[in-house]
Design a protein around this motif. Structure first.
Motif, PDB file in Angstrom:
ATOM      1  N   PHE A  96       0.830  -1.198   0.000  1.00 50.87           N
ATOM      2  CA  PHE A  96       0.000   0.000   0.000  1.00 50.87           C
ATOM      3  C   PHE A  96       0.872   1.259   0.000  1.00 50.87           C
ATOM      4  O   PHE A  96       0.643   2.184  -0.778  1.00 50.87           O
ATOM      5  CB  PHE A  96      -0.921  -0.015   1.222  1.00 50.87           C
ATOM      6  N   ALA A  97       1.871   1.285   0.858  1.00 54.83           N
ATOM      7  CA  ALA A  97       2.773   2.445   0.922  1.00 54.83           C
ATOM      8  C   ALA A  97       3.484   2.651  -0.408  1.00 54.83           C
ATOM      9  O   ALA A  97       3.634   3.779  -0.877  1.00 54.83           O
ATOM     10  CB  ALA A  97       3.793   2.252   2.045  1.00 54.83           C
ATOM     11  N   SER A  98       3.891   1.560  -1.036  1.00 47.53           N
ATOM     12  CA  SER A  98       4.560   1.648  -2.332  1.00 47.53           C
ATOM     13  C   SER A  98       3.614   2.215  -3.385  1.00 47.53           C
ATOM     14  O   SER A  98       4.003   3.068  -4.189  1.00 47.53           O
ATOM     15  CB  SER A  98       5.056   0.267  -2.748  1.00 47.53           C
ATOM     16  N   LEU A  99       2.378   1.766  -3.380  1.00 44.62           N
ATOM     17  CA  LEU A  99       1.383   2.253  -4.332  1.00 44.62           C
ATOM     18  C   LEU A  99       1.103   3.741  -4.128  1.00 44.62           C
ATOM     19  O   LEU A  99       1.016   4.503  -5.090  1.00 44.62           O
ATOM     20  CB  LEU A  99       0.092   1.441  -4.208  1.00 44.62           C
ATOM     21  N   VAL A 100       0.992   4.161  -2.880  1.00 47.94           N
ATOM     22  CA  VAL A 100       0.777   5.582  -2.583  1.00 47.94           C
ATOM     23  C   VAL A 100       1.951   6.402  -3.106  1.00 47.94           C
ATOM     24  O   VAL A 100       1.770   7.424  -3.760  1.00 47.94           O
ATOM     25  CB  VAL A 100       0.588   5.816  -1.071  1.00 47.94           C
ATOM     26  N   ARG A 101       3.154   5.938  -2.826  1.00 46.48           N
ATOM     27  CA  ARG A 101       4.352   6.662  -3.251  1.00 46.48           C
ATOM     28  C   ARG A 101       4.418   6.763  -4.774  1.00 46.48           C
ATOM     29  O   ARG A 101       4.640   7.837  -5.333  1.00 46.48           O
ATOM     30  CB  ARG A 101       5.578   5.941  -2.689  1.00 46.48           C
ATOM     31  N   GLU A 102       4.195   5.658  -5.462  1.00 51.03           N
ATOM     32  CA  GLU A 102       4.235   5.655  -6.928  1.00 51.03           C
ATOM     33  C   GLU A 102       3.158   6.552  -7.520  1.00 51.03           C
ATOM     34  O   GLU A 102       3.396   7.270  -8.490  1.00 51.03           O
ATOM     35  CB  GLU A 102       4.075   4.233  -7.455  1.00 51.03           C
TER      36      GLU A 102
END
Length: 68
Positions: free
Chosen positions: A8-14
């Motif tokens: 989830f954090a990776s998706l938000v960042r991307e």
């Protein structure tokens, strides 16, 4: 649960980076000092909030598909 949180954090960042990159003026895209000055005037917070909205919309669509 930790793996899901990392995804989830990776998706938000991307998503935030993608939104930011779509709004940055083309003329300063490759000028590091101008880019940094632009970022200082336009905090990433707004982009992260937009990313959360997009992720929540996607999550709702996935829930709807699973509910069928």
């Amino acid at each position: 649960m930790e793996t899901l949180e990392l995804l989830f954090a990776s998706l938000v960042r991307e998503t935030a980076v993608s939104i930011r990159d779509q709004h940055i003026p083309f003329a300063i895209k490759h000028d590091e000092r101008a880019y940094i000055a632009w970022m200082d005037e336009h905090p990433i917070h707004g982009y992260v909030q937009e990313a959360y909205r997009e992720i929540e919309e996607t999550a709702q669509q996935i829930r709807a598909i699973r509910a069928r």
